[in-house]
Design a protein around this motif. Structure first.
Motif: not given
Length: 57
Positions: A4-6, A11-14, A41-48, A50-56
């Motif tokens: 859903d987040d992706k 969607s926000e980026e588009l 803003g959308a790109n920053l959210k996506q990057a954040g 991805k960082i969370k996923d990397a630590f999980k």
């Protein structure tokens, strides 16, 4: 990152790209800038996310 987040971020980026294109087509610099801001803003959210996923994982 949840599916859903992706979807929401993409969607926000588009929407931002559409605003930017409309602003360019109508010579509306404010709308064009809003579109670029939405994309950033959308790109920053996506990057954040991805960082969370990397630590999980």
């Amino acid at each position: 990152m949840g599916l859903d987040d992706k979807f929401d971020n993409k969607s926000e980026e588009l929407k931002g790209k559409a605003k930017e294109a409309t602003g360019k087509a109508t010579d509306d610099e404010k709308l064009e800038a809003e579109g670029k801001g939405d994309q950033t803003g959308a790109n920053l959210k996506q990057a954040g996310e991805k960082i969370k996923d990397a630590f999980k994982g």
